[in-house]
Design a protein around this motif. Structure first.
Motif, PDB file in Angstrom:
ATOM      1  N   ILE A  17      62.698  23.343  58.205  1.00 19.19           N
ATOM      2  CA  ILE A  17      63.284  24.227  57.196  1.00 19.19           C
ATOM      3  C   ILE A  17      62.201  24.733  56.243  1.00 19.19           C
ATOM      4  CG2 ILE A  17      63.920  22.459  55.487  1.00 19.19           C
ATOM      5  CD1 ILE A  17      66.501  24.082  55.016  1.00 19.19           C
ATOM      6  N   ALA A  18      61.166  23.913  56.002  1.00 21.55           N
ATOM      7  CA  ALA A  18      60.042  24.367  55.173  1.00 21.55           C
ATOM      8  C   ALA A  18      59.345  25.558  55.824  1.00 21.55           C
ATOM      9  CB  ALA A  18      59.051  23.230  54.948  1.00 21.55           C
ATOM     10  N   LYS A  19      59.195  25.516  57.145  1.00 25.51           N
ATOM     11  CA  LYS A  19      58.572  26.627  57.868  1.00 25.51           C
ATOM     12  C   LYS A  19      59.444  27.879  57.801  1.00 25.51           C
ATOM     13  CE  LYS A  19      55.980  23.842  61.231  1.00 25.51           C
ATOM     14  NZ  LYS A  19      55.815  23.505  62.670  1.00 25.51           N
ATOM     15  N   ILE A  20      60.747  27.707  57.950  1.00 27.81           N
ATOM     16  CA  ILE A  20      61.667  28.852  57.914  1.00 27.81           C
ATOM     17  C   ILE A  20      61.656  29.513  56.541  1.00 27.81           C
ATOM     18  CG2 ILE A  20      64.119  29.491  57.960  1.00 27.81           C
ATOM     19  CD1 ILE A  20      64.454  27.373  60.193  1.00 27.81           C
ATOM     20  N   LEU A  21      61.750  28.709  55.491  1.00 28.42           N
ATOM     21  CA  LEU A  21      61.787  29.252  54.134  1.00 28.42           C
ATOM     22  C   LEU A  21      60.444  29.872  53.746  1.00 28.42           C
ATOM     23  CD1 LEU A  21      63.837  26.444  52.346  1.00 28.42           C
ATOM     24  CD2 LEU A  21      64.602  28.760  52.872  1.00 28.42           C
TER      25      LEU A  21
ATOM     26  N   GLU B 269      49.069  37.804  51.023  1.00 32.60           N
ATOM     27  CA  GLU B 269      48.107  37.805  52.127  1.00 32.60           C
ATOM     28  C   GLU B 269      47.328  36.512  52.283  1.00 32.60           C
ATOM     29  OE1 GLU B 269      46.276  42.088  52.134  1.00 32.60           O
ATOM     30  OE2 GLU B 269      46.913  41.553  50.106  1.00 32.60           O
ATOM     31  N   GLY B 270      47.299  35.695  51.263  1.00 35.47           N
ATOM     32  CA  GLY B 270      46.538  34.467  51.364  1.00 35.47           C
ATOM     33  C   GLY B 270      46.982  33.436  50.353  1.00 35.47           C
ATOM     34  N   PHE B 271      46.668  32.186  50.635  1.00 38.56           N
ATOM     35  CA  PHE B 271      47.054  31.081  49.759  1.00 38.56           C
ATOM     36  C   PHE B 271      45.873  30.155  49.542  1.00 38.56           C
ATOM     37  CE2 PHE B 271      50.961  32.535  51.669  1.00 38.56           C
ATOM     38  CZ  PHE B 271      51.915  32.425  50.670  1.00 38.56           C
ATOM     39  N   LEU B 272      45.804  29.614  48.342  1.00 37.15           N
ATOM     40  CA  LEU B 272      44.858  28.544  48.049  1.00 37.15           C
ATOM     41  C   LEU B 272      45.672  27.366  47.545  1.00 37.15           C
ATOM     42  CD1 LEU B 272      41.411  28.746  46.346  1.00 37.15           C
ATOM     43  CD2 LEU B 272      43.047  27.020  45.594  1.00 37.15           C
ATOM     44  N   PHE B 273      45.717  26.302  48.348  1.00 35.86           N
ATOM     45  CA  PHE B 273      46.424  25.088  47.942  1.00 35.86           C
ATOM     46  C   PHE B 273      45.430  24.180  47.227  1.00 35.86           C
ATOM     47  CE2 PHE B 273      49.722  26.641  50.564  1.00 35.86           C
ATOM     48  CZ  PHE B 273      50.881  25.945  50.222  1.00 35.86           C
ATOM     49  N   LEU B 274      45.885  23.618  46.120  1.00 35.63           N
ATOM     50  CA  LEU B 274      44.984  22.939  45.197  1.00 35.63           C
ATOM     51  C   LEU B 274      45.554  21.597  44.764  1.00 35.63           C
ATOM     52  CD1 LEU B 274      42.608  23.050  43.040  1.00 35.63           C
ATOM     53  CD2 LEU B 274      44.285  24.171  41.536  1.00 35.63           C
TER      54      LEU B 274
ATOM     55  N   SER C 218      48.441  33.741  55.699  1.00 34.27           N
ATOM     56  CA  SER C 218      49.891  33.532  55.735  1.00 34.27           C
ATOM     57  C   SER C 218      50.323  32.792  56.993  1.00 34.27           C
ATOM     58  CB  SER C 218      50.615  34.881  55.632  1.00 34.27           C
ATOM     59  OG  SER C 218      50.350  35.473  54.384  1.00 34.27           O
ATOM     60  N   ASN C 219      49.760  33.170  58.138  1.00 34.98           N
ATOM     61  CA  ASN C 219      50.111  32.501  59.393  1.00 34.98           C
ATOM     62  C   ASN C 219      49.636  31.057  59.406  1.00 34.98           C
ATOM     63  OD1 ASN C 219      51.379  34.733  60.510  1.00 34.98           O
ATOM     64  ND2 ASN C 219      49.514  35.502  61.478  1.00 34.98           N
ATOM     65  N   GLU C 220      48.472  30.821  58.830  1.00 38.01           N
ATOM     66  CA  GLU C 220      47.936  29.457  58.810  1.00 38.01           C
ATOM     67  C   GLU C 220      48.789  28.524  57.965  1.00 38.01           C
ATOM     68  OE1 GLU C 220      43.140  30.355  59.408  1.00 38.01           O
ATOM     69  OE2 GLU C 220      44.035  30.352  57.392  1.00 38.01           O
TER      70      GLU C 220
END
Length: 382
Positions: free
Chosen positions: A322-326, A337-342, A354-356
């Motif tokens: 469900i995390a993937k779906i949401l 277009e991009g994320f930085l997880f911190l 986004s795909n990663e």
């Protein structure tokens, strides 16, 4: 409590909402007037007037700084002893640091309060000279490795670790608006980053001359407990599923409440405690109802299908799916277009397209850290 938060709390009563609404021109002007009143305007006529908190005030406008520099230059011509000359020359140089750094920060698209916060952090940690020396060798977002530690990267340029750590963790919220951990850090310390439009941070592209051109990327910064969902924090089960389950079977509600805090494991605790016949009957009613709660924005049926096998429920599989779906729906809606997880405590980070992001949920670098309302929260695996 840090001095900036303390100051904002002290003046909160002056504003109708309990905080300065920066979308209200009158309240914005009122706040800026209060801040400007903190700046002491005194002429420098002798060496005795060289007071650090007045002359080296980082909140001064460029014109005020130039006036102070002129005063100091005039004073320098009149003194004879070398000690006083060195003191005056030091003040002139420090004013130059403040002027150059503030000029740089003025271009970063900060809101007024955000700019005040950043300048206060730099000043309080005595980082103006370091920042000034960093300006000609400033790095871009593209110079960051795909993963690493933001604090250790910037320490190499001479910045104080406490300053970096405090700026990294700093967030600011008022009336549902504000910035999260990492945003002020990246916009302040990277050359091509600015306050974002759709995302938290905008990385602007430039041509061969260094001029900013159209384009660039919108980057979202996600610290601990990141919510990638088309549902908000106010979308909870209190007004739907909880009421349905209590009405459906009070005993089932009791069993559900005994499970682990996260919703998927409470469902696992309930469903797997039932007999095969009870489980089969419950799932026949539960699946269409639970799917309907989300159906206006996403289809979560595939997540339920993967989590249910022989009338048994796997909470771990369900929360990942469900995390993937949401997250997929969120990315498509917001066009990020991009994320930085911190990890805001350690400074560790990892960047994702986004795909990663989708591919890393569960078996990859991202894990579900919480799930108490209708949306799971994600974080870097420790």
């Amino acid at each position: 409590m840090d001095p900036i938060t303390k100051y904002l709390n002290n003046i909160a009563y002056k504003f109708p909402k309990g905080y300065p609404d920066m979308d209200n021109p009158e309240e914005k002007a009122m706040l800026l007037e209060m801040v400007n009143n903190l700046i002491k305007e005194e002429e420098i006529e002798s060496v005795d007037d060289l007071k650090v908190d007045i002359i080296l005030d980082p909140e001064q406008e460029a014109g005020e700084i130039e006036d102070k520099k002129d005063d100091l230059q005039d004073l320098l011509k009149t003194v004879t002893d070398s000690k006083s000359k060195d003191k005056i020359a030091s003040f002139i140089k420090n004013l130059e640091y403040i002027d150059k750094v503030n000029h740089y920060l003025d271009k970063k698209n900060f809101d007024d309060i955000e700019e005040i916060l950043v300048k206060a952090f730099i000043d309080r940690n005595n980082q103006y000279k370091i920042f000034y020396e960093y300006l000609p060798k400033m790095i871009n977002y593209s110079n960051l490795p795909s993963d690493g530690n933001l604090i250790q990267i910037m320490k190499k340029y001479g910045f104080d670790e406490k300053f970096l750590s405090d700026l990294l963790k700093r967030d600011y919220q008022a009336g549902g608006k504000g910035v999260g951990p990492g945003e002020l850090f990246l916009v302040t310390l990277l050359k091509d980053t600015y306050k974002g439009g759709k995302g938290d941070v905008q990385v602007k592209a430039s041509d061969e001359t260094g001029v900013i051109v159209a384009g660039g990327k919108e980057i979202e910064i996600k610290a601990t407990g990141a919510q990638l969902s088309v549902f908000s924090r106010s979308d909870t089960f209190s007004n739907n599923f909880y009421k349905w389950l209590k009405k459906y079977n009070e005993i089932y509600w009791g069993k559900y409440s005994e499970g682990r805090i996260r919703v998927p494991y409470r469902l696992e605790n309930l469903i797997n405690s039932l007999s095969p016949d009870e489980s089969s009957k419950f799932l026949k009613d539960f699946i269409p109802y639970f799917t309907s709660i989300y159906s206006e924005r996403v289809d979560i049926k595939p997540a339920l299908d993967k989590a249910i096998n022989n009338n048994k429920f796997d909470g771990s599989i369900f929360e990942i799916e469900i995390a993937k779906i949401l997250a997929t729906a969120y990315i498509e809606k917001e066009n990020i277009e991009g994320f930085l997880f911190l990890d805001k405590k350690s400074g560790n980070f990892d960047t994702f397209s986004s795909n990663e992001v989708i591919n890393n949920i569960g078996d990859g670098k991202l894990e579900v850290s919480a799930y108490s309302d209708m949306s799971p929260r994600l974080r870097l695996k420790k």
